[in-house]
Design an enzyme around this catalytic site. Structure first.
Site, PDB file in Angstrom:
ATOM      1  N   HIS A   1      -2.485   6.377   4.970  1.00  0.00           N
ATOM      2  CA  HIS A   1      -1.033   6.452   5.157  1.00  0.00           C
ATOM      3  C   HIS A   1      -0.519   7.807   4.676  1.00  0.00           C
ATOM      4  O   HIS A   1      -1.018   8.369   3.690  1.00  0.00           O
ATOM      5  CB  HIS A   1      -0.328   5.365   4.354  1.00  0.00           C
ATOM      6  CG  HIS A   1      -0.506   3.983   4.889  1.00  0.00           C
ATOM      7  ND1 HIS A   1      -1.162   3.693   6.054  1.00  0.00           N
ATOM      8  CD2 HIS A   1      -0.083   2.782   4.396  1.00  0.00           C
ATOM      9  CE1 HIS A   1      -1.139   2.391   6.270  1.00  0.00           C
ATOM     10  NE2 HIS A   1      -0.488   1.819   5.275  1.00  0.00           N
TER      11      HIS A   1
ATOM     12  N   CYS B   1       0.817  -1.217   0.000  1.00  0.00           N
ATOM     13  CA  CYS B   1       0.000   0.000   0.000  1.00  0.00           C
ATOM     14  C   CYS B   1       0.853   1.271   0.000  1.00  0.00           C
ATOM     15  O   CYS B   1       0.541   2.242  -0.699  1.00  0.00           O
ATOM     16  CB  CYS B   1      -0.950  -0.003   1.192  1.00  0.00           C
ATOM     17  SG  CYS B   1      -0.156  -0.383   2.774  1.00  0.00           S
TER      18      CYS B   1
END
Length: 321
Positions: free
Chosen positions: A229, A124
């Site tokens: 994130h 990711c």
């Protein structure tokens, strides 16, 4: 009509995949599989389906299988499915660094797919990093230094539970230390070189996707955020343009949002891109000491942009091309 299997359908990324298909014009017959949640019922595209045990997967003929389970599950089932002609898109780390398996972010290196029956979805963090930096690749990327601020959802449901329940020592289900009101510079296992597996994933996968000669250094940190994130990145270029030119490159890049106006407090934040397929880039500044470097801050939804939506884009551009 195509038949698509989702393996790991009840996990956090599996749930996001179902959301993506619910919002998509793509129509298909779906088969849902899981390890621990077999027997439960899930809805996808307004159809309630029974979640089957992953052990039943080889019994079904599928046009494509999206694996969002663990690496062991991928290793056990993907080779057989791919050999039988099923397009397998794998979100685990099992096959990412295999030389004969394309590691793909579609808008960056979709041309590497060709006729492969196994395509790996990157980590990711790697996905949002290369999606953003692909915008400046033409200037020659020499070195990338990354510090990550990674949401707890990257660790799965148990990690989220530790945060939401404010677990401390003795009650933790995922983390080695409390994550509530804390940051933990430790994601995945530590290796002999002192870096973690997560950090080396960013290094190795970014090089495979962008250029093997790029130097990449990474420190990965878990922060008490549920989803999204963030990355602080210093980029060294072979041919450094002015900052306005760099901003324009980000402005015109697909799936990238330029979020860069400090006068109005506009900068990338996880909250701003949560639930979207975009990578937000801002705080773009020239390095104070190196004329060929710039800094930027990058955020994205790690479950959607960093996993489910990337797998969906690969599927859309291969199965229906």
């Amino acid at each position: 009509m195509k038949t698509i299997a989702i393996v790991g359908a009840t996990g956090l990324v599996g749930q996001k995949l179902r959301d993506v298909f619910d919002a998509s014009d793509v129509k298909a017959d779906f088969l849902l599989f899981a390890n621990k949640s077999a027997g439960s019922r899930m809805t996808i595209q307004h159809k309630a389906l029974k979640v089957m045990d992953v052990k039943q997967l080889p019994q079904y003929r599928c046009d494509a299988a999206l694996f969002v389970a663990d690496a062991d599950t991928s290793i056990q089932y993907i080779p057989q499915l791919a050999a039988n002609g099923t397009l397998c898109i794998d979100n685990s780390s099992a096959f990412r660094m295999n030389d004969d398996v394309p590691l793909v972010v579609w808008d960056v290196n979709g041309n590497t797919v060709k006729n492969h029956k196994l395509i790996a979805n990157p980590n990711c963090t790697t996905i949002q990093l290369v999606t953003a930096l692909n915008a400046v690749k033409k200037f020659g990327i020499k070195r990338i230094v990354v510090s990550t601020y990674q949401a707890v959802s990257g660790g799965g449901k148990a990690a989220l539970y530790d945060l939401e329940q404010r677990h401390s020592y003795g009650k933790l289900q995922h983390f080695p230390h409390p994550i509530c009101d804390n940051v933990i510079p430790h994601i995945d296992q530590f290796l002999d070189n002192g870096y973690t597996k997560e950090e080396m994933k960013v290094v190795n996968e970014s090089q495979k996707i962008l250029n093997h000669h790029i130097e990449v250094s990474c420190i990965a940190v878990r922060v008490p955020v549920t989803v999204g994130h963030s990355l602080s990145v210093n980029v060294e270029l072979e041919n450094m343009p002015d900052i306005d030119t760099i901003r324009k490159q980000f402005l015109t890049a697909k799936n990238v949002l330029l979020t860069d106006n400090t006068q109005t407090n506009l900068y990338p934040m996880p909250l701003s891109v949560r639930g979207t397929p975009f990578v937000s880039v801002g705080r773009i500044t020239k390095d104070l000491y190196r004329n060929n470097c710039f800094n930027c801050f990058i955020t994205a939804d790690n479950l959607l942009r960093g996993a489910a939506y990337n797998a969906y884009e690969i599927l859309l551009n291969t199965l229906w091309r």
